[in-house]
Design an enzyme around this catalytic site. Structure first.
Site, short mmCIF file in Angstrom:
data_model
loop_
_atom_site.label_atom_id
_atom_site.label_comp_id
_atom_site.label_asym_id
_atom_site.label_seq_id
_atom_site.Cartn_x
_atom_site.Cartn_y
_atom_site.Cartn_z
N CYS A 192 28.13 -35.05 -45.07
CA CYS A 192 27.01 -35.98 -45.34
C CYS A 192 26.52 -35.85 -46.79
CB CYS A 192 25.88 -35.73 -44.36
SG CYS A 192 25.31 -34.05 -44.42
N GLU A 193 27.39 -36.14 -47.71
CA GLU A 193 27.04 -36.11 -49.14
C GLU A 193 27.81 -37.24 -49.82
OE1 GLU A 193 25.21 -33.73 -50.89
OE2 GLU A 193 24.97 -32.24 -49.31
N GLU A 218 46.18 -12.56 -67.22
CA GLU A 218 45.63 -12.74 -65.87
C GLU A 218 45.74 -14.19 -65.38
OE1 GLU A 218 41.54 -11.87 -66.84
OE2 GLU A 218 41.81 -9.72 -66.63
N PRO A 219 46.92 -14.73 -65.21
CA PRO A 219 47.00 -16.13 -64.76
C PRO A 219 46.65 -16.24 -63.28
CG PRO A 219 49.15 -15.27 -65.50
CD PRO A 219 48.25 -14.12 -65.32
N GLY A 220 45.95 -17.29 -62.93
CA GLY A 220 45.64 -17.57 -61.53
C GLY A 220 46.22 -18.92 -61.16
N ARG A 221 45.59 -19.98 -61.69
CA ARG A 221 45.99 -21.35 -61.38
C ARG A 221 47.48 -21.60 -61.63
NH1 ARG A 221 42.25 -25.63 -62.01
NH2 ARG A 221 41.11 -24.24 -63.41
N GLY A 259 43.84 -18.71 -67.65
CA GLY A 259 43.42 -20.02 -68.16
C GLY A 259 44.52 -21.02 -68.38
N1 LLP Z 1 40.49 -13.94 -65.63
C1 LLP Z 1 39.16 -14.13 -65.53
C2 LLP Z 1 38.26 -13.10 -66.04
C3 LLP Z 1 38.66 -15.32 -64.95
O1 LLP Z 1 37.35 -15.50 -64.87
C4 LLP Z 1 39.56 -16.30 -64.49
C5 LLP Z 1 39.07 -17.55 -63.90
C6 LLP Z 1 40.95 -16.04 -64.60
C7 LLP Z 1 41.37 -14.86 -65.18
C8 LLP Z 1 41.99 -17.00 -64.10
O2 LLP Z 1 41.93 -18.21 -64.73
P1 LLP Z 1 43.09 -19.30 -64.45
O3 LLP Z 1 44.39 -18.73 -64.99
O4 LLP Z 1 43.17 -19.47 -62.98
O5 LLP Z 1 42.65 -20.50 -65.15
N2 LLP Z 1 37.00 -23.02 -60.09
C9 LLP Z 1 37.52 -23.57 -61.31
C10 LLP Z 1 38.18 -22.51 -62.17
C11 LLP Z 1 37.29 -21.33 -62.47
C12 LLP Z 1 38.00 -20.22 -63.23
C13 LLP Z 1 37.21 -18.97 -63.20
N3 LLP Z 1 37.83 -17.86 -63.86
C14 LLP Z 1 38.45 -24.73 -60.96
O6 LLP Z 1 38.60 -25.06 -59.79
O7 LLP Z 1 38.99 -25.36 -61.86
#
Ligand code: LLP
Length: 427
Positions: free
Chosen positions: A341-342, A273-276, A239
């Protein structure tokens, strides 16, 4: 650190002009900087080095095998949310004992695959899921390690579509339900509950929600201790936000300073669990201006990427900075739109932009996360190619799709093409 910079009036990714990539590979193409990804991983490594932890990169942000290989090489595990993501993680060579698996709707096939692979923890989101796992564990003669995902019911101060730790969302269990499950854990003979998990939302740019949620989790762990329930793992999810426009998100070291003093006393090992944060600012989307159009009330810049290539703007009203590959003087005010087309197929509305003209390369910034991974073939457009830059070398890590890729797996039933006079009758 950002490795997208202008040199001699042109945008570079590390040591390669992005224009060269577009001329060779075509557009639209995602371009990722491996130095930025490594740098972001190291910020977390450094900040938490003195506390026992496991980092699990959340591959939903960007699940390309080469990206997973970079995170795995740094010793990171993976957070998955489907059987397909498990397949990718194993293909990329991730150690199964570093994989954690969340999601409210895991099928029994997916659960069995995770159990067979001996992953570290399945994050349970309901009691029914616990029962399903216990059954599979029994059939497979295995004791399955799980964590309970808690919904700590806090306000993460982000876009409501990506706030997952609030009351009323489908995610996780309340503290009360979780406690009930712990108290009857002996009923689940093939399950070991080893941890607690939370994930409160995404693109969070303040420490407050983390502090608040972690405080609640720690209180719960203390309460469980009194009932002789030991918890080994505390997983605080992902997050952590990034800068798209003017946000000033906390650094990993500020996050560590805020939460470690709270967690230390539990003796739990920490999972994050970082993603973004890892990939968001490590990617750009390069597109080509197909046409410009001046109508009575506005200017349009029409590019060859659409909401099928990058849906965040259409879906969340997200802001992505837009640059010209070649530094230009002056500005125009225009909408940047795609070919779909949106009405929602746009990347900017009424924005002050460089004076783009036909044939220019237009760059959409901060598109390393939830961009390719959320792309689609809507309107039967092929999805963008993906290129990874490592210093002065570039790797095509996903080739552009072909029209044949679009119809993979489809077939026309012979019944559908029979002459109408021979039309068959269903019995
Ligand atoms: N762990 C879990 C259980 C999650 O559901 C998520 C993201 C993460 C970790 C990673 O979160 P992050 O660090 O990346 O914020 N599509 C949306 C974001 C959806 C996030 C879903 N879960 C966007 O484009 O902003």
């Amino acid at each position: 650190m950002n490795h997208f910079n202008f040199k001699n009036g042109h945008l570079y990714c590390e040591n390669i002009p992005v224009k060269d990539i577009a001329e060779k590979i075509g557009t639209p193409t995602y371009i990722y900087s491996s130095a930025t990804i490594n740098n972001n991983l190291e910020l977390f490594d450094e900040a938490f080095k003195d506390y026992p932890h496991l980092f699990c990169y959340s591959m939903k942000a960007n699940s390309n095998l080469s990206i997973l290989a970079i995170t795995a090489k740094k010793g990171w595990g993976i957070d998955i949310v489907s059987g397909g993501e498990l397949f990718r993680a194993l293909k990329a060579g991730v150690d199964p004992k570093k994989i954690v698996y969340a999601g409210v709707g895991k099928t029994s096939k997916e659960l069995k695959e995770a159990i067979d692979a001996d992953i570290l923890l399945i994050n349970i989101e309901s009691e029914a899921e616990l029962e399903a796992i216990d059954k599979i564990g029994k059939q497979s003669e295995k004791e399955v390690s799980v964590a309970l995902r808690i919904n700590p019911e806090i306000e993460p101060e982000t876009h409501h579509n990506i706030a997952t730790g609030k009351k009323g969302t489908k995610f996780g269990l309340s503290f009360i339900r979780a406690k009930e499950i712990f108290l009857k854990r002996a009923n689940y003979k093939n399950i070991q509950i080893e941890g607690l998990h939370m994930h409160i939302g995404s693109q969070i740019v303040s420490l407050k929600p983390y502090e608040e949620a972690v405080r609640k989790m720690v209180e719960f762990i203390e309460e469980l201790k009194k009932e002789d329930v030991p918890i080994q793992w505390l997983n605080i999810g992902g997050g952590m936000g990034i800068t798209y426009k003017e946000e000033i998100p906390p650094t990993p070291s500020q996050l560590a300073d805020a939460i470690l003093p709270l967690i230390e006393k539990t003796g739990c090992k920490l999972i994050i669990e970082p993603g973004r944060f890892i990939v968001g600012n490590a990617g750009i989307l390069i597109t080509k201006v197909l046409y410009t159009k001046i109508s009575e009330d506005r200017n349009f810049i029409i590019v060859d990427a659409g909401m099928n290539s990058l849906v965040r703007v259409a879906l969340y009203g997200a802001y992505h900075e837009i640059l010209s590959e070649e530094q230009k003087y002056g500005t125009i005010v225009a909408d940047v739109v795609g070919p779909i087309c949106e009405n929602t197929d746009f990347f900017a509305k009424n924005r002050e932009l460089p004076p783009f003209k036909q044939g220019d390369y237009l760059i959409i910034m901060s598109t390393g996360a939830f961009s390719f991974s959320m792309s689609s073939n809507y309107n039967s457009h092929t999805r963008p190619a993906e290129v990874l830059i490592d210093n002065s070398r570039g790797y095509l890590i996903k080739r552009r799709e072909s029209y044949l890729d679009l119809i993979q797996g489809e077939s026309i039933s012979p019944r559908l093409v029979l002459p109408s006079s021979l039309e068959s009758v269903d019995f």
